[in-house]
Scaffold this active site. Structure first.
Site, PDB file in Angstrom:
ATOM      1  N   TYR A  24      -9.363 -10.917  -6.520  1.00  0.00           N
ATOM      2  CA  TYR A  24      -8.424 -10.927  -7.636  1.00  0.00           C
ATOM      3  C   TYR A  24      -8.579 -12.171  -8.490  1.00  0.00           C
ATOM      4  CZ  TYR A  24      -6.427  -7.091  -5.037  1.00  0.00           C
ATOM      5  OH  TYR A  24      -6.271  -5.904  -4.381  1.00  0.00           O
TER       6      TYR A  24
ATOM      7  N   ARG B 192      -1.145  -2.050  -7.003  1.00  0.00           N
ATOM      8  CA  ARG B 192      -1.381  -3.166  -6.066  1.00  0.00           C
ATOM      9  C   ARG B 192      -2.326  -4.188  -6.702  1.00  0.00           C
ATOM     10  NH1 ARG B 192      -1.324  -4.517  -0.513  1.00  0.00           N
ATOM     11  NH2 ARG B 192      -3.305  -5.131   0.414  1.00  0.00           N
TER      12      ARG B 192
ATOM     13  N   HIS C  49      -3.366  -9.233   3.586  1.00  0.00           N
ATOM     14  CA  HIS C  49      -4.798  -9.324   3.872  1.00  0.00           C
ATOM     15  C   HIS C  49      -5.028 -10.219   5.089  1.00  0.00           C
ATOM     16  CE1 HIS C  49      -5.911  -8.380  -0.596  1.00  0.00           C
ATOM     17  NE2 HIS C  49      -5.795  -7.283   0.128  1.00  0.00           N
TER      18      HIS C  49
ATOM     19  N   ARG D 288       0.844  -1.194   0.000  1.00  0.00           N
ATOM     20  CA  ARG D 288       0.000   0.000   0.000  1.00  0.00           C
ATOM     21  C   ARG D 288       0.882   1.248   0.000  1.00  0.00           C
ATOM     22  NH1 ARG D 288      -1.841  -3.616   3.986  1.00  0.00           N
ATOM     23  NH2 ARG D 288      -3.916  -4.500   3.589  1.00  0.00           N
TER      24      ARG D 288
ATOM     25  N   LYS E 144      -1.341  -2.858   8.333  1.00  0.00           N
ATOM     26  CA  LYS E 144      -2.459  -2.457   9.192  1.00  0.00           C
ATOM     27  C   LYS E 144      -2.395  -3.178  10.525  1.00  0.00           C
ATOM     28  CE  LYS E 144      -5.572  -1.561   5.344  1.00  0.00           C
ATOM     29  NZ  LYS E 144      -6.817  -1.980   4.683  1.00  0.00           N
TER      30      LYS E 144
ATOM     31  N   HIS F 258      -3.209   2.250  -5.852  1.00  0.00           N
ATOM     32  CA  HIS F 258      -3.873   0.956  -5.661  1.00  0.00           C
ATOM     33  C   HIS F 258      -3.992   0.189  -6.972  1.00  0.00           C
ATOM     34  CE1 HIS F 258      -4.908  -0.103  -1.634  1.00  0.00           C
ATOM     35  NE2 HIS F 258      -5.882  -0.885  -2.025  1.00  0.00           N
TER      36      HIS F 258
END
Length: 332
Positions: free
Chosen positions: A313, A281, A304, A183, A207, A278
């Site tokens: 995806y 990504r 993730h 990211r 994150k 993004h």
């Protein structure tokens, strides 16, 4: 406790949500009980949940919108919130034209807040347990073709040929974004020591302060090495610290600057609807799967927490396969 949607989706929330047309009328000061609990909730998000600044602002904007609505109904404390109040607020948001994605974010915000408030004994029962939001539309992310990426990297290499620091930096950033699928916030937070140049891996803090290791290829390694040898020393200053990527004044680059670089490159293509970092990504993930990478491996690379997030995806790859079939098969 629900973790709510991905922070990347929260960052797209309108920061002026508390002043939207669903809350039309003269703004009034919130009751002190609401302002105090918002300050406590902010500390919880920033501390215990380790949410990003974008996510915290989005949560608080949605919460302020709810509290403003509740105050107009005569509610003065969080303990007085009821399911009906929450539904009427969301209904007003819907009538004002808010998208299903926005309504879903608002619902997740409220659920996170009431779950926390119940734990802190600020409310006796959780009014959001039965709160429903419309299902979010899952659109396929924009994916760049190999030819488009080739044009981008060719342009970056040409710009960096004279050794100017900013073009060298931009080439290294874009190469790394596509090579690793990280990211843009993770990119901006990188330090030099996060690189393992021998193994060509990158230590990334994602994150929730979760750390992961991501590999990158030779083109990215070459571009980053070029930046570190010829570009970064020309911008580095006493306040640069260990930051891998620097702005024109020597400070750590921020997300806005990195987004601007990628946005300009994508607009320069003229033949894609993809926008922002993004897109790199999305493209990295899709190309990995198209090349036969395991879904679990891609999940780990992208950072993730849920495999379901990575599975979008696979939908992209299937659509690309169908498009190729329709174009090539005589009886498609």
């Amino acid at each position: 406790m629900s973790n709510g949607p991905d922070a990347d989706s929260f960052s797209r929330t309108d920061s002026a949500a508390s002043m939207d047309s669903a809350d039309a009328g003269q703004p009034r000061p919130l009751p002190s009980a609401f302002t105090e609990v918002m300050a406590q909730f902010r500390r919880y998000l920033e501390g215990e949940r380790a949410r990003s600044g974008h996510t915290v602002r989005a949560y608080l904007a949605g919460l302020e919108s709810l509290f403003t609505f509740a105050a107009r109904e005569g509610i003065e404390t969080p303990a007085q919130l009821e399911l009906g109040t929450l539904r009427r607020w969301l209904g007003g948001q819907s009538e004002a034209g808010r998208s299903r994605a926005t309504l879903a974010r608002h619902t997740a915000t409220v659920r996170t807040f009431t779950s926390w408030a119940l734990r802190e004994e600020l409310i006796a029962t959780d009014p959001a347990v039965r709160l429903q939001a419309p299902k979010r539309e899952r659109t396929l992310p924009g994916v760049l073709r190999q030819g488009q990426l080739g044009r981008i990297f060719e342009r970056l290499s040409e710009a960096a040929a004279d050794g100017a620091p900013l073009p060298l930096r931009d080439r290294a950033m874009v190469e790394l974004l596509y090579a690793t699928g990280i990211r843009v916030g993770e990119l901006a937070g990188l330090d030099i020591d996060d690189l393992d140049t021998d193994r060509r891996t990158l230590r990334v803090l994602g994150k929730g302060n979760k750390e992961r290791t991501v590999p990158y290829g030779l083109p990215a390694a070459t571009a980053v090495d070029d930046w570190l040898r010829r570009g970064r020393p020309k911008l580095a200053a006493g306040h640069s610290g260990p930051a891998l990527f620097l702005g024109a004044r020597g400070g750590r680059i921020d997300q806005r600057q990195a987004r601007s670089v990628v946005k300009e490159l994508l607009e320069g293509l003229g033949d894609t609807s993809a926008t922002g970092p993004h897109a790199l990504r999305h493209s990295a993930a899709t190309h990995l799967l198209d090349g036969g990478a395991d879904l679990r491996a891609v999940q780990e690379i992208l950072g993730h927490s849920s495999l379901a997030t990575t599975q979008i995806y696979t939908h992209v790859s299937v659509e690309r396969l169908r498009a190729s079939y329709r174009q090539a098969h005589p009886r498609a």
